[in-house]
Write a protein that holds these residues in place. Structure first.
Motif: not given
Length: 201
Positions: A111-125
């Motif tokens: 799950l950590l390899s999913d870019s959506r997770l990183h965008l969810f946690l570290q941007t306000q997009l």
């Protein structure tokens, strides 16, 4: 022994500071601050702070599940019709459930390899813009989006109360793909395929 301890990766996630936001004259919702602190190579930024509402968590879970069909994802706190945003117990119960959900998600390497997770946690997009970014339909890459958001939010964590209020008047979808994130390069940070330019803030 000291070196072994130093190399151990950690991800600390806190869901905190629930706030009522007005959507329009009739509707309000609660959003929550998500604070991340980590030394993990999976993350482009080592510290970040964003605000998300419940339905964005629902979106995230659906997208993660569709990309990892063999994994049983943890449940979100149930969306009860009796939820009362004026009841501190209800709000805190949901906050705890959202934090437990993220803690479990962040323990799973796939799950950590999913870019959506990183965008969810570290941007306000918004969910729409996160999806477009991951699918390569934006001028900016995942790493660009995360770095741009961090540069806009130098003063986190939560001391800067006033600076955040204006940004939260609209839905957290307020930053759209027209947010001037500059041209894309090929340094997309897809989770643990870490961007070598990962920087500590």
């Amino acid at each position: 022994l000291i070196f072994i301890m130093h190399l151990q990766e950690f991800v600390t996630v806190l869901v905190r500071d629930p706030r009522t936001q007005k959507e329009d004259s009739w509707h309000s919702y609660i959003d929550y601050e998500i604070f991340i602190h980590t030394n993990s190579m999976c993350f482009t930024r080592k510290t970040s702070c964003v605000r998300r509402r419940f339905r964005e968590f629902v979106w995230l879970r659906q997208r993660l599940q569709s990309n990892a069909v063999l994994i049983q994802l943890p449940e979100l706190p149930s969306k009860t019709p009796f939820f009362n945003m004026n009841n501190p117990h209800h709000v805190d119960h949901r906050r705890q459930g959202l934090q437990e959900f993220l803690e479990k998600i962040l323990q799973n390497a796939l799950l950590l390899s999913d870019s959506r997770l990183h965008l969810f946690l570290q941007t306000q997009l918004s969910p729409e813009d996160m999806e477009a970014c991951v699918c390569g339909q934006t001028k900016y890459s995942v790493a660009d989006a995360i770095h741009k958001f961090a540069s806009l939010n130098r003063r986190f964590p939560i001391e800067d109360e006033e600076g955040k209020k204006g940004k939260n008047d609209a839905d957290s979808d307020s930053e759209s793909s027209s947010s001037g994130l500059g041209p894309s390069d090929d340094s997309i940070s897809c989770g643990c395929k870490a961007n070598p330019a990962s920087e500590e803030s």
